[in-house]
Design a protein around this motif. Structure first.
Motif, PDB file in Angstrom:
ATOM      1  N   PRO A 160       0.825  -1.218   0.000  1.00  0.00           N
ATOM      2  CA  PRO A 160       0.000   0.000   0.000  1.00  0.00           C
ATOM      3  C   PRO A 160       0.855   1.262   0.000  1.00  0.00           C
ATOM      4  CG  PRO A 160       0.080  -0.941   2.198  1.00  0.00           C
ATOM      5  CD  PRO A 160       0.758  -1.930   1.291  1.00  0.00           C
ATOM      6  N   PHE A 161       0.338   2.312  -0.633  1.00  0.00           N
ATOM      7  CA  PHE A 161       0.999   3.614  -0.665  1.00  0.00           C
ATOM      8  C   PHE A 161       2.483   3.473  -1.027  1.00  0.00           C
ATOM      9  CE2 PHE A 161      -2.881   4.919   1.179  1.00  0.00           C
ATOM     10  CZ  PHE A 161      -2.959   6.293   1.125  1.00  0.00           C
ATOM     11  N   THR A 162       2.770   2.573  -1.944  1.00  0.00           N
ATOM     12  CA  THR A 162       4.152   2.299  -2.346  1.00  0.00           C
ATOM     13  C   THR A 162       4.250   2.327  -3.861  1.00  0.00           C
ATOM     14  OG1 THR A 162       4.522   0.907  -0.390  1.00  0.00           O
ATOM     15  CG2 THR A 162       6.039   0.618  -2.246  1.00  0.00           C
ATOM     16  N   GLN A 163       5.131   3.156  -4.398  1.00  0.00           N
ATOM     17  CA  GLN A 163       5.367   3.188  -5.835  1.00  0.00           C
ATOM     18  C   GLN A 163       6.523   2.226  -6.141  1.00  0.00           C
ATOM     19  OE1 GLN A 163       5.204   2.856  -9.039  1.00  0.00           O
ATOM     20  NE2 GLN A 163       3.872   4.689  -8.984  1.00  0.00           N
ATOM     21  N   HIS A 164       6.170   1.021  -6.535  1.00  0.00           N
ATOM     22  CA  HIS A 164       7.184  -0.005  -6.768  1.00  0.00           C
ATOM     23  C   HIS A 164       8.126   0.359  -7.910  1.00  0.00           C
ATOM     24  CE1 HIS A 164       5.794  -3.249  -4.014  1.00  0.00           C
ATOM     25  NE2 HIS A 164       4.632  -2.622  -4.133  1.00  0.00           N
ATOM     26  N   GLY A 165       7.689   1.265  -8.793  1.00  0.00           N
ATOM     27  CA  GLY A 165       8.543   1.662  -9.899  1.00  0.00           C
ATOM     28  C   GLY A 165       9.799   2.402  -9.475  1.00  0.00           C
ATOM     29  N   LEU A 166       9.819   2.904  -8.239  1.00  0.00           N
ATOM     30  CA  LEU A 166      11.005   3.620  -7.758  1.00  0.00           C
ATOM     31  C   LEU A 166      12.103   2.673  -7.311  1.00  0.00           C
ATOM     32  CD1 LEU A 166       9.254   6.471  -5.720  1.00  0.00           C
ATOM     33  CD2 LEU A 166      10.176   6.565  -8.050  1.00  0.00           C
ATOM     34  N   GLY A 167      11.738   1.404  -7.091  1.00  0.00           N
ATOM     35  CA  GLY A 167      12.743   0.410  -6.734  1.00  0.00           C
ATOM     36  C   GLY A 167      13.323   0.548  -5.348  1.00  0.00           C
ATOM     37  N   ASP A 168      12.620   1.199  -4.445  1.00  0.00           N
ATOM     38  CA  ASP A 168      13.129   1.338  -3.081  1.00  0.00           C
ATOM     39  C   ASP A 168      13.169  -0.017  -2.378  1.00  0.00           C
ATOM     40  OD1 ASP A 168      13.350   4.099  -3.341  1.00  0.00           O
ATOM     41  OD2 ASP A 168      11.283   4.437  -2.674  1.00  0.00           O
ATOM     42  N   PRO A 169      14.174  -0.241  -1.525  1.00  0.00           N
ATOM     43  CA  PRO A 169      14.254  -1.514  -0.792  1.00  0.00           C
ATOM     44  C   PRO A 169      13.089  -1.660   0.179  1.00  0.00           C
ATOM     45  CG  PRO A 169      15.869   0.051   0.058  1.00  0.00           C
ATOM     46  CD  PRO A 169      15.299   0.662  -1.191  1.00  0.00           C
ATOM     47  N   ILE A 170      12.641  -2.883   0.357  1.00  0.00           N
ATOM     48  CA  ILE A 170      11.552  -3.172   1.296  1.00  0.00           C
ATOM     49  C   ILE A 170      12.076  -4.177   2.314  1.00  0.00           C
ATOM     50  CG2 ILE A 170       9.233  -4.116   1.541  1.00  0.00           C
ATOM     51  CD1 ILE A 170       8.605  -3.110  -1.238  1.00  0.00           C
ATOM     52  N   PRO A 171      12.444  -3.705   3.510  1.00  0.00           N
ATOM     53  CA  PRO A 171      13.012  -4.605   4.521  1.00  0.00           C
ATOM     54  C   PRO A 171      12.047  -5.728   4.902  1.00  0.00           C
ATOM     55  CG  PRO A 171      13.381  -2.305   5.108  1.00  0.00           C
ATOM     56  CD  PRO A 171      12.414  -2.307   3.961  1.00  0.00           C
ATOM     57  N   LEU A 172      12.605  -6.889   5.136  1.00  0.00           N
ATOM     58  CA  LEU A 172      11.832  -8.051   5.578  1.00  0.00           C
ATOM     59  C   LEU A 172      11.962  -8.160   7.098  1.00  0.00           C
ATOM     60  CD1 LEU A 172      10.167 -10.577   4.921  1.00  0.00           C
ATOM     61  CD2 LEU A 172      12.327 -11.810   4.556  1.00  0.00           C
ATOM     62  N   ILE A 173      10.892  -7.828   7.797  1.00  0.00           N
ATOM     63  CA  ILE A 173      10.918  -7.809   9.262  1.00  0.00           C
ATOM     64  C   ILE A 173      10.573  -9.195   9.801  1.00  0.00           C
ATOM     65  CG2 ILE A 173       9.922  -6.761  11.327  1.00  0.00           C
ATOM     66  CD1 ILE A 173      11.663  -4.883   9.622  1.00  0.00           C
ATOM     67  N   SER A 174      11.394  -9.655  10.712  1.00  0.00           N
ATOM     68  CA  SER A 174      11.184 -10.985  11.287  1.00  0.00           C
ATOM     69  C   SER A 174      10.477 -10.939  12.633  1.00  0.00           C
ATOM     70  CB  SER A 174      12.532 -11.698  11.463  1.00  0.00           C
ATOM     71  OG  SER A 174      13.388 -10.953  12.330  1.00  0.00           O
ATOM     72  N   HIS A 175      10.750  -9.904  13.424  1.00  0.00           N
ATOM     73  CA  HIS A 175      10.110  -9.807  14.732  1.00  0.00           C
ATOM     74  C   HIS A 175      10.228  -8.369  15.242  1.00  0.00           C
ATOM     75  CE1 HIS A 175      14.349 -10.588  15.635  1.00  0.00           C
ATOM     76  NE2 HIS A 175      14.157 -10.081  16.843  1.00  0.00           N
ATOM     77  N   ALA A 176       9.477  -8.083  16.304  1.00  0.00           N
ATOM     78  CA  ALA A 176       9.490  -6.756  16.904  1.00  0.00           C
ATOM     79  C   ALA A 176       9.302  -6.881  18.401  1.00  0.00           C
ATOM     80  CB  ALA A 176       8.390  -5.895  16.301  1.00  0.00           C
ATOM     81  N   ASP A 196       8.768  -4.066  21.831  1.00  0.00           N
ATOM     82  CA  ASP A 196       8.670  -2.703  22.363  1.00  0.00           C
ATOM     83  C   ASP A 196       8.665  -1.701  21.208  1.00  0.00           C
ATOM     84  OD1 ASP A 196       8.573  -3.804  24.909  1.00  0.00           O
ATOM     85  OD2 ASP A 196      10.742  -3.731  25.151  1.00  0.00           O
ATOM     86  N   ALA A 197       9.661  -0.831  21.121  1.00  0.00           N
ATOM     87  CA  ALA A 197       9.667   0.182  20.058  1.00  0.00           C
ATOM     88  C   ALA A 197      10.598  -0.181  18.912  1.00  0.00           C
ATOM     89  CB  ALA A 197      10.071   1.539  20.633  1.00  0.00           C
ATOM     90  N   LYS A 198      11.077  -1.412  18.851  1.00  0.00           N
ATOM     91  CA  LYS A 198      12.067  -1.790  17.848  1.00  0.00           C
ATOM     92  C   LYS A 198      11.535  -2.850  16.891  1.00  0.00           C
ATOM     93  CE  LYS A 198      15.966  -0.741  17.772  1.00  0.00           C
ATOM     94  NZ  LYS A 198      17.124  -1.054  18.605  1.00  0.00           N
ATOM     95  N   LEU A 199      11.939  -2.698  15.616  1.00  0.00           N
ATOM     96  CA  LEU A 199      11.665  -3.672  14.565  1.00  0.00           C
ATOM     97  C   LEU A 199      12.976  -4.323  14.161  1.00  0.00           C
ATOM     98  CD1 LEU A 199       9.449  -1.347  12.324  1.00  0.00           C
ATOM     99  CD2 LEU A 199       8.610  -3.059  13.958  1.00  0.00           C
ATOM    100  N   TYR A 200      12.948  -5.627  13.909  1.00  0.00           N
ATOM    101  CA  TYR A 200      14.169  -6.372  13.587  1.00  0.00           C
ATOM    102  C   TYR A 200      13.984  -7.110  12.259  1.00  0.00           C
ATOM    103  CZ  TYR A 200      15.158  -5.474  18.500  1.00  0.00           C
ATOM    104  OH  TYR A 200      15.359  -4.854  19.713  1.00  0.00           O
ATOM    105  N   ALA A 201      14.978  -6.976  11.383  1.00  0.00           N
ATOM    106  CA  ALA A 201      14.919  -7.580  10.051  1.00  0.00           C
ATOM    107  C   ALA A 201      15.703  -8.881  10.004  1.00  0.00           C
ATOM    108  CB  ALA A 201      15.461  -6.611   9.006  1.00  0.00           C
ATOM    109  N   THR A 258       0.576   1.155  20.533  1.00  0.00           N
ATOM    110  CA  THR A 258       0.556   2.096  21.653  1.00  0.00           C
ATOM    111  C   THR A 258       1.529   1.692  22.756  1.00  0.00           C
ATOM    112  OG1 THR A 258      -1.380   0.914  22.519  1.00  0.00           O
ATOM    113  CG2 THR A 258      -1.785   2.930  21.238  1.00  0.00           C
ATOM    114  N   HIS A 259       1.344   0.513  23.338  1.00  0.00           N
ATOM    115  CA  HIS A 259       2.167   0.100  24.469  1.00  0.00           C
ATOM    116  C   HIS A 259       3.493  -0.523  24.043  1.00  0.00           C
ATOM    117  CE1 HIS A 259      -1.547   0.826  26.551  1.00  0.00           C
ATOM    118  NE2 HIS A 259      -2.152  -0.178  25.932  1.00  0.00           N
ATOM    119  N   GLY A 260       3.670  -0.758  22.760  1.00  0.00           N
ATOM    120  CA  GLY A 260       4.876  -1.404  22.245  1.00  0.00           C
ATOM    121  C   GLY A 260       4.534  -2.709  21.553  1.00  0.00           C
ATOM    122  N   HIS A 261       5.419  -3.124  20.670  1.00  0.00           N
ATOM    123  CA  HIS A 261       5.207  -4.376  19.939  1.00  0.00           C
ATOM    124  C   HIS A 261       5.319  -5.580  20.877  1.00  0.00           C
ATOM    125  CE1 HIS A 261       5.207  -2.691  15.873  1.00  0.00           C
ATOM    126  NE2 HIS A 261       6.153  -1.863  16.281  1.00  0.00           N
ATOM    127  N   ALA A 262       4.482  -6.573  20.604  1.00  0.00           N
ATOM    128  CA  ALA A 262       4.521  -7.860  21.327  1.00  0.00           C
ATOM    129  C   ALA A 262       4.405  -7.665  22.834  1.00  0.00           C
ATOM    130  CB  ALA A 262       5.789  -8.628  20.971  1.00  0.00           C
TER     131      ALA A 262
END
Length: 420
Positions: free
Chosen positions: A8-24, A26-31, A48-52
């Motif tokens: 969503p809301f992504t223009q794939h034609g720009l070729g921007d990298p899309i990180p693959l998130i494995s887990h999260a 509190d406030a952190k995302l991990y690829a 709101t309270h943090g991931h997981a």
């Protein structure tokens, strides 16, 4: 081979990298590649309270072993009953009925259909909807109709219904807004829908609580239903549990989603006053409120929401919100005199500013450059054109927040020049 996923809301034609998130956590995302990011926009304003969060995860696991899904047309289950009762308890007394759906957009669609159904069933020919300039309420046909028209919905203009737009109450022009609303209400519209206190996707535009209160009063005087879209503003983002609370406003209809489950699972509700429900209550089946989705009041999602409400009840959530709001204000003040920044503003835990560029607006070329800049520095931020905002989970640590704002300060240097 490229991924078949269309984001969503992504223009794939720009070729921007899309990180693959494995887990999260509190406030952190991990690829999967070992990189991590501070989730400074709460994964699109939901977390709101943090991931997981352990209490929410435990509730999901427990409920998944009991009841995963149930048709909600004429059937019910304990998680939904508990949740509805608690929502009625924590919202103002006139809001007595809870209708479940599965996203912010659908909660607004439900609100619009409730309003129109009310007038239809009581025999009054009211069908016009009033909206606030620059607003955003979702991406379904009805919600696009009551939102700002622009590049993000112009392909579907033939499908959108007409509305009457009230000018946004910019500072110094508040009375213009109120006068316009008064005049529009004389035409007997069905409802007025607003994002209370702050417009999200419209650019994080903030207006005072007294204006919200006066808009509500005008609608009440003219018998116009007042719909508060609290999908983004609810659950503490603006400093109080609901944005309407700080203005002493009681809507006729209120839409809630995003933080309803703490951001863990999709769920939404539309609460309304008793007369709206009563207008649909009849032995005549033709007056039934005809709206549903397959996953209405999903038991697992309701269990997550109940755990969220328990966290609000048992833990010092308001203290966390207040501390985060103060920290946001302190960081924002350090950039308030930078000549590359305009209109630094904050409401509760939400901080925003506009970066001075020649091509301002949603399609500003600055936005994709900023996204990449922050991504490379371990921060997830997603500017609205040249408008930059920070809306992190309430568990964000001082060090994490400092990293976010350090990245923002460094990003200004990509524009050239020096601070004023």
């Amino acid at each position: 081979m490229t991924s078949p996923v269309w984001h969503p809301f992504t223009q794939h034609g720009l070729g921007d990298p899309i990180p693959l998130i494995s887990h999260a956590k509190d406030a952190k995302l991990y690829a999967t590649d070992g990189n991590s990011w501070i989730d400074a926009i709460s994964s699109w304003w939901v977390t709101t309270h943090g991931h997981a969060h352990p209490r929410i995860m435990a509730a999901i696991r427990d409920q998944s072993e009991k009841l995963d899904q149930l048709i909600f047309a004429g059937w019910t289950h304990e998680p939904a009953e508990t949740l509805a009762a608690e929502l009625v308890r924590i919202t103002p007394a006139p809001l007595t009925r809870v209708f479940f759906s599965d996203s912010g957009s659908t909660s607004v669609e439900v609100a619009l259909k409730m309003a129109l159904g009310y007038w239809f069933n009581i025999g009054e020919a009211r069908s016009r909807i009033l909206v606030l300039e620059h607003s955003y309420h979702g991406d379904t046909i009805g919600t696009m109709s009551v939102g700002e028209r622009g590049v993000y919905n112009r392909a579907w203009q033939p499908l959108l219904f007409d509305v009457d737009t009230i000018p946004f109450p910019h500072e110094g022009l508040e009375q213009t807004t109120l006068d316009a609303l008064e005049a529009a209400c004389l035409q007997k519209p069905a409802a007025f829908i607003v994002e209370p206190l702050i417009l999200g996707a419209g650019g994080m535009l903030i207006y005072p609580a007294w204006v919200l209160a006066e808009m509500r009063a005008i609608c009440a005087r003219h018998g116009v239903l007042f719909i508060a879209d609290e999908v983004m503003t609810g659950w503490g983002r603006t400093g109080t549990r609901f944005a309407c609370d700080s203005a002493g406003v009681i809507p006729d209809i209120v839409c809630l989603s995003k933080g309803l489950t703490g951001g863990a699972l999709p769920l939404a509700v539309t609460l309304c006053i008793e007369p709206i429900f009563a207008a649909h209550l009849s032995t005549d089946r033709a007056k039934t409120f005809y709206h549903s989705s397959s996953y209405t009041a999903n038991p697992i999602a309701c269990a997550a929401a109940n755990a969220n409400l328990e966290i609000w009840r048992d833990e010092p959530v308001q203290q966390r919100i207040d501390a985060l709001a103060d920290a946001q204000a302190a960081h924002l003040s350090l950039l308030s005199h930078d000549r590359r920044v305009q209109n630094p503003r904050r409401l509760g835990t939400i901080a925003a500013l506009d970066i001075v560029v020649a091509d301002s607006g949603y399609l500003s070329n600055l936005a994709p450059r900023l996204i990449a800049f922050y991504r490379d520095r371990g921060v997830l931020l997603r500017p609205l054109g040249n408008t930059l905002y920070v809306m992190p989970p309430y568990c964000t640590t001082p060090d994490e927040l400092a990293q976010v704002w350090d990245a923002i300060g460094a990003s200004l240097d990509i524009l050239g020049g020096s601070p004023g």
